[in-house]
Design a protein around this motif. Structure first.
Motif, mmCIF file in Angstrom:
data_model
loop_
_atom_site.group_PDB
_atom_site.id
_atom_site.type_symbol
_atom_site.label_atom_id
_atom_site.label_comp_id
_atom_site.label_asym_id
_atom_site.label_seq_id
_atom_site.Cartn_x
_atom_site.Cartn_y
_atom_site.Cartn_z
ATOM 1 N N GLN A 81 0.815 -1.221 0.000
ATOM 2 C CA GLN A 81 0.000 0.000 0.000
ATOM 3 C C GLN A 81 0.851 1.275 0.000
ATOM 4 O O GLN A 81 0.600 2.197 -0.781
ATOM 5 C CB GLN A 81 -0.942 -0.022 1.202
ATOM 6 N N ARG A 82 1.847 1.338 0.872
ATOM 7 C CA ARG A 82 2.617 2.583 0.974
ATOM 8 C C ARG A 82 3.498 2.809 -0.257
ATOM 9 O O ARG A 82 3.813 3.948 -0.593
ATOM 10 C CB ARG A 82 3.445 2.615 2.257
ATOM 11 N N LEU A 85 1.666 4.634 -3.332
ATOM 12 C CA LEU A 85 1.569 6.099 -3.316
ATOM 13 C C LEU A 85 2.690 6.730 -4.140
ATOM 14 O O LEU A 85 2.584 7.883 -4.561
ATOM 15 C CB LEU A 85 1.631 6.613 -1.878
#
Length: 259
Positions: A81-82, A85
């Motif tokens: 997820q991170r 970004l």
């Protein structure tokens, strides 16, 4: 090519950086998305290579992503997820100074993930990269490779140079001691995540100036852009300096078969 001050090196570097500017202009003007991943052992020259890639690029159309250790909140999220970004927007080039492949090598060696978390990552990553590529993102995965002696020398240089001491980490302190463990997981990563669409590109990093030039050449050789080759600098990397994993594996196997 002996050092950064070598006139031939500086002349080639400037022309290659001019070609990178042309590539960036093409990416920006055509809403392309380019993701370049830099992995390798500690002190292999990843950060220095990225600085040479980006020195003359427009900062509005590129980013360098170097994530710190995950927060407690991030540790509760899906692993990727991170990193998502930091994926490139249309018209943007992204440089990952280490990436999700931390989980393939550093984390299992250092005990930062469980065996189940490691295996889950290895089962997911090829599918994820395939989806990103199918969505239009060009991915280049570099592994900067150095030998044990070169790594040791560079660690010593970091300790004695106040300008480099910020680079030292707990992982650095164990890199030599855990050399064989890093090698095992590195080879597992190559074997399981090298694909036709997303190959591992191994850069010989024992000579930093050459590694920088040849990795830039590789990116340029793999990319189409307006006015390509305008500087008349060589764009194809030297054989042996930049090699796909499957080629390197076959060459090593042939050499061992002759022993």
């Amino acid at each position: 090519m002996k050092s950064d001050s070598d006139p031939q090196y500086q002349a080639e570097l400037k022309n290659l950086q001019r070609e990178l500017v042309l590539l960036q202009q093409h990416v920006a003007n055509n809403n392309k998305r380019l993701l370049i991943i830099f992995e390798g052992r500690d002190a292999a020259g990843k950060g220095g290579a990225i600085r040479h890639f980006t020195r003359h690029l427009n900062p509005r159309a590129m980013r360098v992503i170097a994530l710190p250790k995950p927060t407690e909140k991030e540790m509760g999220q899906w692993f990727f997820q991170r990193y998502f970004l930091g994926l490139p927007n249309p018209g943007e080039i992204i440089f990952f100074d280490r990436s999700w492949y931390n989980r393939a090598v550093v984390e299992p060696v250092m005990g930062f993930c469980t065996p189940d978390q490691y295996e889950e990552f290895m089962m997911q990553v090829n599918d994820i990269e395939r989806m990103l590529i199918n969505d239009g993102i060009q991915i280049i995965k570099f592994w900067f490779s150095i030998n044990r002696g070169a790594q040791k020398d560079r660690f010593e240089a970091r300790k004695s140079d106040i300008l480099k001491q910020w680079k030292l980490s707990t992982v650095d302190a164990l890199a030599q001691e855990k050399w064989d463990e890093f090698t095992y997981y590195k080879e597992q990563m190559f074997e399981r995540t090298h694909t036709m669409k997303s190959p591992w590109v191994i850069v010989n990093g024992n000579n930093k100036p050459r590694a920088r030039l040849e990795s830039i050449r590789y990116v340029l050789s793999q990319s189409e852009y307006d006015r390509k080759g305008e500087t008349q600098v060589r764009l194809e990397p030297l054989p042996g300096s930049v090699t796909h994993f499957d080629q390197a594996y076959l060459e090593a196997k042939r050499a061992s078969d002759k022993l």
